[in-house]
Design an enzyme around this catalytic site. Sequence first.
Site, short mmCIF file in Angstrom:
data_model
loop_
_atom_site.label_atom_id
_atom_site.label_comp_id
_atom_site.label_asym_id
_atom_site.label_seq_id
_atom_site.Cartn_x
_atom_site.Cartn_y
_atom_site.Cartn_z
N LYS A 146 0.87 -1.18 0.00
CA LYS A 146 0.00 0.00 0.00
C LYS A 146 0.90 1.22 0.00
O LYS A 146 2.06 1.15 0.40
CB LYS A 146 -0.86 -0.01 1.28
CG LYS A 146 -2.09 0.82 1.21
CD LYS A 146 -3.28 0.07 0.63
CE LYS A 146 -4.50 0.97 0.54
NZ LYS A 146 -5.67 0.25 0.03
N GLY A 204 -26.23 1.54 2.18
CA GLY A 204 -25.32 2.28 1.31
C GLY A 204 -25.60 1.99 -0.15
O GLY A 204 -25.54 0.84 -0.60
N GLY A 240 -24.01 3.52 -2.87
CA GLY A 240 -22.95 4.13 -3.68
C GLY A 240 -22.58 3.22 -4.84
O GLY A 240 -23.42 2.46 -5.34
P1 NAD Z 1 -19.36 5.15 -2.25
O1 NAD Z 1 -18.77 6.34 -1.57
O2 NAD Z 1 -19.64 5.18 -3.70
O3 NAD Z 1 -20.73 4.73 -1.51
C1 NAD Z 1 -20.92 4.74 -0.13
C2 NAD Z 1 -22.40 5.05 0.11
O4 NAD Z 1 -22.68 4.85 1.49
C3 NAD Z 1 -22.77 6.50 -0.22
O5 NAD Z 1 -23.91 6.52 -1.04
C4 NAD Z 1 -23.04 7.12 1.15
O6 NAD Z 1 -24.00 8.15 1.10
C5 NAD Z 1 -23.54 5.91 1.91
N1 NAD Z 1 -23.44 6.00 3.37
C6 NAD Z 1 -22.46 6.54 4.14
N2 NAD Z 1 -22.75 6.40 5.44
C7 NAD Z 1 -23.94 5.76 5.52
C8 NAD Z 1 -24.77 5.33 6.59
N3 NAD Z 1 -24.43 5.53 7.86
N4 NAD Z 1 -25.93 4.71 6.30
C9 NAD Z 1 -26.30 4.49 5.01
N5 NAD Z 1 -25.55 4.88 3.94
C10 NAD Z 1 -24.38 5.51 4.20
O7 NAD Z 1 -18.35 3.93 -1.89
P2 NAD Z 1 -18.26 2.52 -2.61
O8 NAD Z 1 -17.16 2.55 -3.61
O9 NAD Z 1 -19.61 2.05 -2.99
O10 NAD Z 1 -17.72 1.63 -1.39
C11 NAD Z 1 -18.58 1.20 -0.37
C12 NAD Z 1 -17.80 0.34 0.62
O11 NAD Z 1 -17.22 -0.77 -0.05
C13 NAD Z 1 -16.63 1.06 1.31
O12 NAD Z 1 -16.50 0.55 2.61
C14 NAD Z 1 -15.43 0.65 0.46
O13 NAD Z 1 -14.22 0.73 1.19
C15 NAD Z 1 -15.79 -0.78 0.15
N6 NAD Z 1 -15.15 -1.33 -1.04
C16 NAD Z 1 -15.36 -0.76 -2.26
C17 NAD Z 1 -14.77 -1.31 -3.39
C18 NAD Z 1 -15.03 -0.74 -4.77
O14 NAD Z 1 -14.73 -1.44 -5.76
N7 NAD Z 1 -15.58 0.45 -4.89
C19 NAD Z 1 -13.91 -2.43 -3.26
C20 NAD Z 1 -13.73 -3.00 -2.01
C21 NAD Z 1 -14.35 -2.44 -0.90
#
Ligand code: NAD
Length: 372
Positions: free
Chosen positions: A81, A181, A183
Amino acid sequence: MLPFELFEIHGEHEEVVYCYNKEVGLKAIIAIHNTILGPALGGTRMWPYANEEEALVDVLRLSKGMTYKASAAGLNLGGGKAVIIGDPKKHKSEALFRAFGAYINSLQGRYITAEDVGTTVNDMEYLFMETPFVTGIPVSLGGSGDPSPYTAHGTLMGIKAAVKFKLGTDSLSGVRIAVQGLGSVGSNLLDYLIKEKAIVTIADIDPEKVKRMSEKYNVTAVDADQIVTSECDVLAPCALGAVINDKTINKLRCKIIAGGANNQLAEQRHGDALMELGILYAPDYVTNAGGLMNVFVELEGYSQDRAFEKTKQVYDNLMSVFRIASTENISTNKAADRLAEKRIKLIGGIRQHQHGRTSRPFSTLKEMTNRK
Ligand code: NAD
């Protein structure tokens, strides 16, 4: 911090590289935790750390996590990392990233980077001008683009494995799933779950996203502070970390926890508590490995079909974790660590047997791919 403490906290890491270029404002640290399985892969995080010690502790912790994630995913990758100390909104420049890219290049493929919190695909393009050892570059440059659909597909496989193990069914039809969530990962997962005919409840702190998704899929929405404790078969955390904590654990009304979010347990002991409660926890780093698998395929020469195919492996990986936990009567998070450590030990042992050393000369990106 006293100088000798530095060596103490480096602990089991193979190499830690300090990258400094005063002229362009670069202060970064690359940590290579373990390369027994392959080159150390992990994203570059840009964050306004309060001090250098905080940045070092973070990069050491995150790089170790990548070793476990890659190993449990069955990939020939090690753990690494990088962190850049700075505010991504204020301190980014072409020169900063290209100077950092030159440092990555100097490691000749022992460390391969990708996007992470605070860095974007544009930043990866700057790195790519100085080094081929970067993934997550745009599709137009031979990269794999946005990893979220693959993370979501792997998470779907994880949910299926957990449902099979706990509820004894192959189908998600009629299974009640609460998605926290909406996202990049959560919205893609929702799409898959609807196609599987699951009964889905959603929540997000962003009302716009909730409105959009409820209209698109005709699903029920609940308040963001209620989703974790809502009654369901599967809770799928896809937002921030530490959702399973001292406050929530005794209020949970789910049978399974399987989602894409990182660091779902506030502390490792919460994994033991879930076991006591009879809730099956699909360890986060095994469940959300689809994005890493996608990047691995990028190193081999990218194919979307192959990446999707690869994410199906999450199902078998989790089944192995559940079996270890059940046979050894330990929590699933401990079982996942055991699985990851065992693979490193076994593969390391094979290589020692063949090469007379623990660390074999791994393929560099040039050997692994036809890039550059
Ligand atoms: P993102 O920022 O696109 O989405 C996160 C969503 O969670 C947002 O819509 C936000 O408004 C919502 N949120 C935040 N706090 C909240 C709460 N208390 N209650 C309900 N909703 C809430 O992020 P992402 O890329 O979708 O990633 C989501 C998770 O998955 C993170 O923990 C990230 O580390 C993990 N992750 C993502 C990937 C990837 O490929 N993007 C890979 C491995 C792990």
